[in-house]
Design a protein around this motif. Structure first.
Motif, PDB file in Angstrom:
ATOM      1  N   ILE A  20      48.280  37.966  50.197  1.00  0.00           N
ATOM      2  CA  ILE A  20      47.054  38.228  50.975  1.00  0.00           C
ATOM      3  C   ILE A  20      45.887  38.484  49.999  1.00  0.00           C
ATOM      4  O   ILE A  20      44.788  37.954  50.146  1.00  0.00           O
ATOM      5  N   ALA A  21      46.172  39.287  48.960  1.00  0.00           N
ATOM      6  CA  ALA A  21      45.137  39.576  47.955  1.00  0.00           C
ATOM      7  C   ALA A  21      44.703  38.283  47.252  1.00  0.00           C
ATOM      8  O   ALA A  21      43.504  38.040  47.044  1.00  0.00           O
ATOM      9  N   ASN A  22      45.671  37.434  46.937  1.00  0.00           N
ATOM     10  CA  ASN A  22      45.346  36.173  46.251  1.00  0.00           C
ATOM     11  C   ASN A  22      44.486  35.262  47.108  1.00  0.00           C
ATOM     12  O   ASN A  22      43.570  34.603  46.621  1.00  0.00           O
ATOM     13  N   LYS A  23      44.773  35.261  48.397  1.00  0.00           N
ATOM     14  CA  LYS A  23      44.021  34.396  49.317  1.00  0.00           C
ATOM     15  C   LYS A  23      42.557  34.855  49.355  1.00  0.00           C
ATOM     16  O   LYS A  23      41.637  34.032  49.277  1.00  0.00           O
ATOM     17  N   LEU A  24      42.368  36.180  49.412  1.00  0.00           N
ATOM     18  CA  LEU A  24      40.998  36.697  49.424  1.00  0.00           C
ATOM     19  C   LEU A  24      40.268  36.320  48.132  1.00  0.00           C
ATOM     20  O   LEU A  24      39.097  35.968  48.139  1.00  0.00           O
ATOM     21  N   ARG A  25      41.007  36.397  47.015  1.00  0.00           N
ATOM     22  CA  ARG A  25      40.419  36.026  45.722  1.00  0.00           C
ATOM     23  C   ARG A  25      39.960  34.569  45.720  1.00  0.00           C
ATOM     24  O   ARG A  25      38.885  34.246  45.240  1.00  0.00           O
ATOM     25  N   GLU A  26      40.810  33.718  46.290  1.00  0.00           N
ATOM     26  CA  GLU A  26      40.453  32.290  46.374  1.00  0.00           C
ATOM     27  C   GLU A  26      39.171  32.095  47.178  1.00  0.00           C
ATOM     28  O   GLU A  26      38.424  31.152  46.953  1.00  0.00           O
ATOM     29  N   GLY A  28      36.749  34.004  46.995  1.00  0.00           N
ATOM     30  CA  GLY A  28      35.647  34.525  46.187  1.00  0.00           C
ATOM     31  C   GLY A  28      35.486  36.037  46.229  1.00  0.00           C
ATOM     32  O   GLY A  28      34.528  36.572  45.673  1.00  0.00           O
ATOM     33  N   VAL A  29      36.403  36.749  46.903  1.00  0.00           N
ATOM     34  CA  VAL A  29      36.287  38.217  46.977  1.00  0.00           C
ATOM     35  C   VAL A  29      36.889  38.822  45.700  1.00  0.00           C
ATOM     36  O   VAL A  29      37.949  38.390  45.239  1.00  0.00           O
ATOM     37  N   ASP A  30      36.208  39.820  45.132  1.00  0.00           N
ATOM     38  CA  ASP A  30      36.702  40.466  43.910  1.00  0.00           C
ATOM     39  C   ASP A  30      37.704  41.563  44.300  1.00  0.00           C
ATOM     40  O   ASP A  30      37.347  42.730  44.445  1.00  0.00           O
ATOM     41  N   VAL A  31      38.956  41.162  44.462  1.00  0.00           N
ATOM     42  CA  VAL A  31      39.991  42.110  44.893  1.00  0.00           C
ATOM     43  C   VAL A  31      40.661  42.730  43.670  1.00  0.00           C
ATOM     44  O   VAL A  31      41.018  42.023  42.723  1.00  0.00           O
ATOM     45  N   ILE A  32      40.814  44.049  43.689  1.00  0.00           N
ATOM     46  CA  ILE A  32      41.591  44.699  42.632  1.00  0.00           C
ATOM     47  C   ILE A  32      43.018  44.828  43.138  1.00  0.00           C
ATOM     48  O   ILE A  32      43.269  45.438  44.174  1.00  0.00           O
ATOM     49  N   GLY A  33      43.946  44.226  42.429  1.00  0.00           N
ATOM     50  CA  GLY A  33      45.323  44.134  42.919  1.00  0.00           C
ATOM     51  C   GLY A  33      46.243  45.186  42.322  1.00  0.00           C
ATOM     52  O   GLY A  33      46.448  45.239  41.114  1.00  0.00           O
ATOM     53  N   LEU A 336      41.981  47.561  51.694  1.00  0.00           N
ATOM     54  CA  LEU A 336      41.782  46.124  51.482  1.00  0.00           C
ATOM     55  C   LEU A 336      40.467  45.678  52.124  1.00  0.00           C
ATOM     56  O   LEU A 336      39.676  44.958  51.503  1.00  0.00           O
ATOM     57  N   LYS A 337      40.243  46.132  53.334  1.00  0.00           N
ATOM     58  CA  LYS A 337      39.065  45.672  54.095  1.00  0.00           C
ATOM     59  C   LYS A 337      37.764  46.235  53.520  1.00  0.00           C
ATOM     60  O   LYS A 337      36.817  45.506  53.263  1.00  0.00           O
ATOM     61  N   ASP A 338      37.752  47.539  53.273  1.00  0.00           N
ATOM     62  CA  ASP A 338      36.483  48.185  52.917  1.00  0.00           C
ATOM     63  C   ASP A 338      36.262  48.326  51.411  1.00  0.00           C
ATOM     64  O   ASP A 338      35.128  48.441  50.962  1.00  0.00           O
ATOM     65  N   ALA A 339      37.366  48.367  50.643  1.00  0.00           N
ATOM     66  CA  ALA A 339      37.185  48.585  49.199  1.00  0.00           C
ATOM     67  C   ALA A 339      37.633  47.378  48.383  1.00  0.00           C
ATOM     68  O   ALA A 339      37.445  47.335  47.173  1.00  0.00           O
ATOM     69  N   GLU A 366      40.755  49.174  32.789  1.00  0.00           N
ATOM     70  CA  GLU A 366      39.407  49.000  33.341  1.00  0.00           C
ATOM     71  C   GLU A 366      39.465  48.791  34.861  1.00  0.00           C
ATOM     72  O   GLU A 366      38.723  49.406  35.625  1.00  0.00           O
ATOM     73  N   ARG A 367      40.397  47.927  35.308  1.00  0.00           N
ATOM     74  CA  ARG A 367      40.529  47.652  36.744  1.00  0.00           C
ATOM     75  C   ARG A 367      41.072  48.883  37.486  1.00  0.00           C
ATOM     76  O   ARG A 367      40.718  49.147  38.622  1.00  0.00           O
ATOM     77  N   ILE A 368      41.953  49.629  36.812  1.00  0.00           N
ATOM     78  CA  ILE A 368      42.489  50.845  37.444  1.00  0.00           C
ATOM     79  C   ILE A 368      41.343  51.827  37.701  1.00  0.00           C
ATOM     80  O   ILE A 368      41.209  52.384  38.793  1.00  0.00           O
ATOM     81  N   LYS A 369      40.489  51.986  36.686  1.00  0.00           N
ATOM     82  CA  LYS A 369      39.368  52.935  36.838  1.00  0.00           C
ATOM     83  C   LYS A 369      38.422  52.482  37.945  1.00  0.00           C
ATOM     84  O   LYS A 369      37.989  53.271  38.774  1.00  0.00           O
ATOM     85  N   GLU A 370      38.149  51.178  37.959  1.00  0.00           N
ATOM     86  CA  GLU A 370      37.253  50.679  39.010  1.00  0.00           C
ATOM     87  C   GLU A 370      37.904  50.833  40.391  1.00  0.00           C
ATOM     88  O   GLU A 370      37.243  51.205  41.368  1.00  0.00           O
TER      89      GLU A 370
END
Ligand code: PMP
Ligand code: GLU
Length: 380
Positions: A20-26, A28-33, A336-339, A366-370
């Protein structure tokens, strides 16, 4: 048209959350996984070189179903010296990942109506493996306040209990069982003549604790089926390489399944496995150091916003109690939806996980902190 066997199980929740996270990335959403338990490091160079060299040397044919002799010997040696098992090369079955090994074990030892014990919460693929084999899962509670140790194991044993699954360091909690806890499990297994599947895939991803193999405990050698693999310790998830150490009758059953299904683990990949075991272990130590730093940052961040989380002694997961903000499913959806932060809901790992989320910290600092900043913004 689906078989009744298939209807008993759901697809892998960890892999689903990641896709699901990968699909959002495709999109163009910047998802932190924080979903998939997969080291974000590259496989060490000397392992790649050994596999490539094997390929160029023509090691591109079928191998014996149980694996190439060099790898089976190297694994047996490792199990004797590091894990104190009495392993011979002939006890070792090389598989296409630990997951395949676990599936083959369930299919080899469980019958229709048998019971297999899982400690709640447990990794997502054990229960489907048990159900595919026609057996039933009996969930034994664990205490999150006491290192997710199982309690009242004895009270859950019946005439039908055939197998207990032990996973230390564990997924999804990161809990590492000490000698006493493992001894209690061993005592129950011996008293009631039950097999133990010991999944030790995270043995090397461990912080300031000692990994113990239950198969090395007195009276446990023949009743323990030890599973391990290369995915986590050597960052080799895509290679699909794992192994089992089992007594001869169980070994033979698994070999039968393997010979009729995958035949063998990929030929040149097995040479990479030899290099992993026999080469420098420095890359493993470096990865573990990095995971430790990430764990500490993640834990501090979560605890500072009232998300309770026990310090994981191993693996690369934080299993966090989010009940302050809702149940695990609700919080995972909100994140997932809001952040645009992807986590796995704890309910995927058993009923006890309903107020939890699992966060895999196999992602950069870096991604963990964000991710933590984003979580704080939408929850607090
Ligand atoms: N056991 C546990 C506890 C795991 O988390 C995983 C992760 N996929 C596996 C087994 C299977 O690993 P693999 O098939 O990649 O060797
Ligand atoms: N074991 C990892 C996890 O739990 C990888 C995905 C899987 O095989 O389930 O996320």
């Amino acid at each position: 048209m689906a078989s009744s066997r298939l209807k008993r199980v759901e697809e892998s929740a960890t892999i689903k959350a990641a896709s699901i996270a990968n699909k959002l990335r495709e999109e163009g959403v910047d998802v932190i996984g924080f979903t998939l338990g997969e080291p974000d490091f590259d496989t060490p160079r000397h392992i790649c070189d050994a596999a490539a060299d094997a390929m160029y040397r023509g090691k591109t044919h079928y191998t014996p179903s149980a694996g190439i002799p060099e790898l089976r010997s190297a694994i047996a040696q490792k199990l004797c010296t590091e894990n104190k098992l009495e392993a011979k090369a002939s006890d070792i079955l090389v598989t296409t990942g630990a997951k395949q090994a676990i599936f083959e074990i369930m299919m080899s030892v469980l019958d229709d109506g048998d019971e297999a014990i899982l400690f709640d919460p447990a990794w997502v693929s054990y229960d489907p493996g048990i159900k595919f084999a026609g057996a039933n899962t009996v969930w034994v509670p664990t205490d999150p306040e006491d290192g997710f140790k199982p309690y009242d194991l004895e009270g859950h044993i019946t005439e039908k209990t055939k197998l207990i699954v032990v996973n230390s360091p564990g997924n999804p909690t990161g809990a590492v069982y000490d000698r006493k806890t493992l001894q209690n499990i061993a005592d129950v297994a011996i008293d009631h003549d039950i097999l133990v599947l010991s999944d030790e895939i995270y043995e090397k991803i461990i912080y300031d604790k000692e990994h113990l193999s239950i198969g090395s405990f007195e009276g446990m050698q023949d009743r323990t089926i030890t599973v391990n693999g290369f995915s986590k310790a050597y960052a080799m998830t895509g290679w699909r390489l794992g192994y089992v150490c089992a007594r001869p009758d169980i070994f033979k059953g698994m070999l039968k399944i393997q010979s009729h299904s995958v035949s063998n683990a990929t030929s040149f990949v097995q040479y990479g496995g030899v290099a992993a075991l026999e080469g420098s272990q420095k890359p493993v130590a470096e990865m573990v150091d990095e995971f430790r730093t990430r764990r500490d940052v993640l834990l501090e961040g979560l605890n500072s916003i009232d998300i309770k989380c026990q310090k994981p002694g191993g693996a690369f997961y934080a299993f966090a109690d989010v009940s302050e903000y809702g149940n695990g499913d609700e919080v995972a959806e909100k994140l997932l939806k809001d952040a645009h932060v992807a986590v796995t809901p704890g309910s995927a790992f058993g009923k006890s996980g309903r107020n939890f989320i699992r966060m895999s910290y196999a992602t950069s600092l870096e991604r963990i902190k964000e991710g933590l900043e984003r979580i704080e913004k939408v929850l607090v």
